[in-house]
Scaffold this active site. Structure first.
Site, short mmCIF file in Angstrom:
data_model
loop_
_atom_site.label_atom_id
_atom_site.label_comp_id
_atom_site.label_asym_id
_atom_site.label_seq_id
_atom_site.Cartn_x
_atom_site.Cartn_y
_atom_site.Cartn_z
N ARG A 43 11.66 -4.93 5.90
CA ARG A 43 11.21 -3.54 5.67
C ARG A 43 11.96 -2.57 6.58
O ARG A 43 12.12 -2.82 7.77
CB ARG A 43 9.71 -3.45 5.93
CG ARG A 43 9.18 -2.02 5.97
CD ARG A 43 7.71 -1.91 5.70
NE ARG A 43 6.86 -2.42 6.75
CZ ARG A 43 5.53 -2.42 6.69
NH1 ARG A 43 4.90 -1.97 5.61
NH2 ARG A 43 4.83 -2.90 7.69
N ARG A 48 -1.29 -9.57 12.96
CA ARG A 48 -1.86 -8.52 12.07
C ARG A 48 -2.59 -9.17 10.90
O ARG A 48 -3.63 -8.67 10.45
CB ARG A 48 -0.75 -7.60 11.58
CG ARG A 48 -0.28 -6.64 12.68
CD ARG A 48 1.10 -6.09 12.44
NE ARG A 48 1.19 -5.31 11.23
CZ ARG A 48 2.33 -5.05 10.59
NH1 ARG A 48 3.48 -5.54 11.05
NH2 ARG A 48 2.34 -4.31 9.52
N LYS A 101 0.83 -1.21 0.00
CA LYS A 101 0.00 0.00 0.00
C LYS A 101 0.87 1.27 0.00
O LYS A 101 0.62 2.18 -0.78
CB LYS A 101 -0.93 0.04 1.22
CG LYS A 101 -1.94 -1.11 1.25
CD LYS A 101 -2.87 -1.00 2.44
CE LYS A 101 -2.19 -1.13 3.79
NZ LYS A 101 -1.57 -2.45 4.06
N ARG A 151 10.22 -1.24 12.02
CA ARG A 151 9.05 -1.08 12.87
C ARG A 151 9.00 -2.21 13.90
O ARG A 151 9.22 -3.36 13.57
CB ARG A 151 7.78 -1.11 12.01
CG ARG A 151 7.54 0.19 11.29
CD ARG A 151 6.44 0.12 10.26
NE ARG A 151 5.24 -0.58 10.67
CZ ARG A 151 4.14 -0.68 9.92
NH1 ARG A 151 4.11 -0.09 8.73
NH2 ARG A 151 3.10 -1.35 10.32
N ARG A 186 -10.44 0.19 8.12
CA ARG A 186 -10.01 -1.19 8.32
C ARG A 186 -11.09 -2.04 8.95
O ARG A 186 -10.87 -3.23 9.18
CB ARG A 186 -8.78 -1.21 9.24
CG ARG A 186 -7.46 -1.41 8.51
CD ARG A 186 -6.36 -1.30 9.56
NE ARG A 186 -5.15 -1.95 9.19
CZ ARG A 186 -4.08 -1.32 8.70
NH1 ARG A 186 -4.11 -0.04 8.47
NH2 ARG A 186 -2.98 -1.99 8.43
N1 LIG Z 1 10.06 -8.51 -2.36
C1 LIG Z 1 9.19 -7.53 -2.58
N2 LIG Z 1 9.04 -6.57 -1.65
C2 LIG Z 1 8.13 -5.60 -1.91
C3 LIG Z 1 7.35 -5.56 -3.09
N3 LIG Z 1 6.54 -4.46 -3.03
C4 LIG Z 1 6.82 -3.84 -1.87
N4 LIG Z 1 7.78 -4.50 -1.19
C5 LIG Z 1 8.38 -4.22 0.11
O1 LIG Z 1 7.53 -4.86 1.06
C6 LIG Z 1 7.43 -4.09 2.26
C7 LIG Z 1 5.96 -3.76 2.50
O2 LIG Z 1 5.50 -2.84 1.51
P1 LIG Z 1 4.67 -1.56 1.97
O3 LIG Z 1 4.47 -0.70 0.75
O4 LIG Z 1 5.29 -0.95 3.16
O5 LIG Z 1 3.28 -2.31 2.34
P2 LIG Z 1 2.04 -1.89 3.21
O6 LIG Z 1 2.28 -2.50 4.57
O7 LIG Z 1 0.86 -2.51 2.53
O8 LIG Z 1 1.98 -0.38 3.23
C8 LIG Z 1 8.31 -2.86 2.05
O9 LIG Z 1 9.59 -3.13 2.62
C9 LIG Z 1 8.41 -2.74 0.51
O10 LIG Z 1 9.61 -2.11 0.11
C10 LIG Z 1 7.55 -6.60 -4.07
O11 LIG Z 1 6.92 -6.63 -5.14
N5 LIG Z 1 8.46 -7.55 -3.75
N1 LIG Z 2 -7.72 2.10 10.38
C1 LIG Z 2 -7.13 1.53 11.44
N2 LIG Z 2 -7.86 1.00 12.45
C2 LIG Z 2 -7.29 0.42 13.51
N3 LIG Z 2 -5.96 0.31 13.65
C3 LIG Z 2 -5.16 0.82 12.70
C4 LIG Z 2 -5.70 1.48 11.54
N4 LIG Z 2 -4.68 1.87 10.75
C5 LIG Z 2 -3.57 1.48 11.37
N5 LIG Z 2 -3.84 0.86 12.54
C6 LIG Z 2 -2.86 0.28 13.49
O1 LIG Z 2 -1.55 0.64 13.07
C7 LIG Z 2 -0.80 -0.52 12.70
C8 LIG Z 2 0.09 -0.18 11.51
O2 LIG Z 2 -0.70 0.25 10.43
P1 LIG Z 2 -0.08 0.37 8.96
O3 LIG Z 2 1.16 1.17 9.00
O4 LIG Z 2 -1.18 0.80 8.05
O5 LIG Z 2 0.30 -1.15 8.74
P2 LIG Z 2 0.51 -2.11 7.54
O6 LIG Z 2 1.83 -1.82 6.97
O7 LIG Z 2 0.46 -3.34 8.35
O8 LIG Z 2 -0.63 -2.05 6.58
C9 LIG Z 2 -1.85 -1.59 12.44
O9 LIG Z 2 -1.33 -2.90 12.61
C10 LIG Z 2 -2.90 -1.23 13.49
O10 LIG Z 2 -2.52 -1.68 14.78
#
Ligand SMILES: Nc1nc2c(ncn2[C@@H]2O[C@H](COP(=O)(O)OP(=O)(O)O)[C@@H](O)[C@H]2O)c(=O)[nH]1
Ligand SMILES: Nc1ncnc2c1ncn2[C@@H]1O[C@H](COP(=O)(O)OP(=O)(O)O)[C@@H](O)[C@H]1O
Length: 227
Positions: A127, A171, A19, A160, A93
Site C-alpha cells: 500500500r 492490528r 474501507k 505508512r 472501533r
Molecule cells: N490485491 C488487492 N488489493 C486491494 C484490493 N482492494 C484494495 N486493495 C489495496 O489494499 C490496500 C488496503 O486497502 P484500503 O482501501 O486502504 O483498506 P483499509 O485499510 O480497509 O482502508 C490498498 O493498497 C488498496 O489499494 C483488492 O481487491 N485486491
Molecule cells: N476509532 C479508532 N479508535 C482507536 N484507534 C484508531 C481508530 N481509528 C484509527 N485508529 C488508529 O489509527 C490506526 C490507523 O487507522 P486506519 O487508517 O483506519 O487503519 P486501517 O487501514 O488499518 O483500517 C489504527 O491502527 C489505530 O491505531
C-alpha cells in the site's frame, strides 16, 4: 417541502479490507461526506498536534488510541457535517465508541467488509498513500500512473509506518479483540450489512446496489465521461 432524512452510514472491516478504496467509490457515486479516523489521525500526526503526538505512539505499536481521545476527536469533527449525508470510516472501533456515537446521532446502516485475514497482509505491504488527500494505491491492485507519485497532485506517495508486517499482525489482533464486538453490537440492532469476498471489484457492485436503495447516484451526470 420536507427534506429527506440524512443518511448516517459507517463502513467497517479489518485493516486492509478496502474501507478507504470502497469509501472513495461511495463518495464518487453517492456524494456523502467521508470522515476517516485514520486520515484525521495522520493529519494530526503530520501537524504535530497534541493528539497527533500521542496517537503516534499507539499507532506505531498497532494499538488503538484510547476511547476518550478518539471519541472527542471524531464527535467534534462530526459537528461540522451536520447538514450532510456522511460515511464514517474507521470509527467506531470499540463498543464504547459505538455507544458514544449513539448518544449524538442515529446510525442508519453499517457496511461491513468481510475479507479474510489471509488476503490482507500482502495488500498492506504493497500500500502507498497520498497523505494530504487519503488516496490509496497498491503496487499490484491499483498502481499510480507514475510510480511513487499521486495521480492528481503529482506529489510524492508514502508508505505508512504501521504497514510493516509485525505491526499489521498486532492490528489484526486488536481488530479481533476490540472491533469484532462492534459488529455484534450493530448486528443486534439490525443495522449490520455484511459483504463477504476477497476482491474489492467483486464486492463493490453489491455495495453499490445496496446504497442505491438509499440514495440516488449523483455521478450519473458524468456517465458520458469515461473513468
Ligand atoms: N490485491 C488487492 N488489493 C486491494 C484490493 N482492494 C484494495 N486493495 C489495496 O489494499 C490496500 C488496503 O486497502 P484500503 O482501501 O486502504 O483498506 P483499509 O485499510 O480497509 O482502508 C490498498 O493498497 C488498496 O489499494 C483488492 O481487491 N485486491
Ligand atoms: N476509532 C479508532 N479508535 C482507536 N484507534 C484508531 C481508530 N481509528 C484509527 N485508529 C488508529 O489509527 C490506526 C490507523 O487507522 P486506519 O487508517 O483506519 O487503519 P486501517 O487501514 O488499518 O483500517 C489504527 O491502527 C489505530 O491505531
Amino acid at each position: 417541502m420536507v427534506a429527506p432524512p440524512l443518511l448516517r452510514a459507517v463502513i467497517m472491516g479489518p485493516p486492509g479490507s478496502g474501507k478507504g478504496t470502497i469509501s472513495a467509490r461511495i463518495i464518487k457515486h453517492f456524494g456523502l461526506k467521508h470522515l476517516s479516523s485514520g486520515d484525521l489521525l495522520r493529519d494530526n500526526m503530520q501537524r504535530r498536534t497534541e493528539v497527533g503526538i500521542l496517537a503516534k505512539s499507539y499507532i506505531d505499536q498497532g494499538r488503538l488510541i484510547p476511547d476518550d481521545i478518539m471519541t472527542r476527536l471524531m464527535l467534534n469533527e462530526l459537528k461540522g457535517l451536520n447538514r450532510y449525508n456522511w460515511l464514517l470510516d474507521g470509527f467506531p472501533r470499540t463498543v464504547a465508541q459505538a455507544e458514544a456515537l449513539d448518544k449524538v446521532c442515529q446510525i442508519d446502516t453499517v457496511i461491513d467488509l468481510d475479507v479474510p485475514f489471509e488476503n490482507i497482509k500482502c495488500r498492506l505491504t504493497a500500500r502507498w498513500i497520498h497523505p494530504a488527500s487519503g488516496r490509496v494505491y497498491n503496487l499490484e491492485f491499483s498502481p499510480p500512473k507514475v510510480r511513487g507519485i499521486d495521480d492528481i497532485t503529482g506529489e510524492p506517495l508514502v508508505q505508512r509506518d504501521d504497514d510493516k508486517p509485525e505491526t499489521v499482525t498486532k492490528r489484526l489482533q486488536a481488530y479481533d479483540a476490540e472491533t469484532r464486538p462492534v459488529l455484534e453490537y450493530y448486528r443486534e440492532k439490525g443495522l449490520l450489512k455484511s459483504f463477504s469476498g476477497t476482491e474489492t471489484n467483486k464486492i463493490w457492485p453489491h455495495i453499490y446496489a445496496f446504497l442505491q436503495t438509499k440514495l440516488p447516484d449523483v455521478s450519473q451526470k458524468d456517465a458520458a465521461t469515461p473513468r
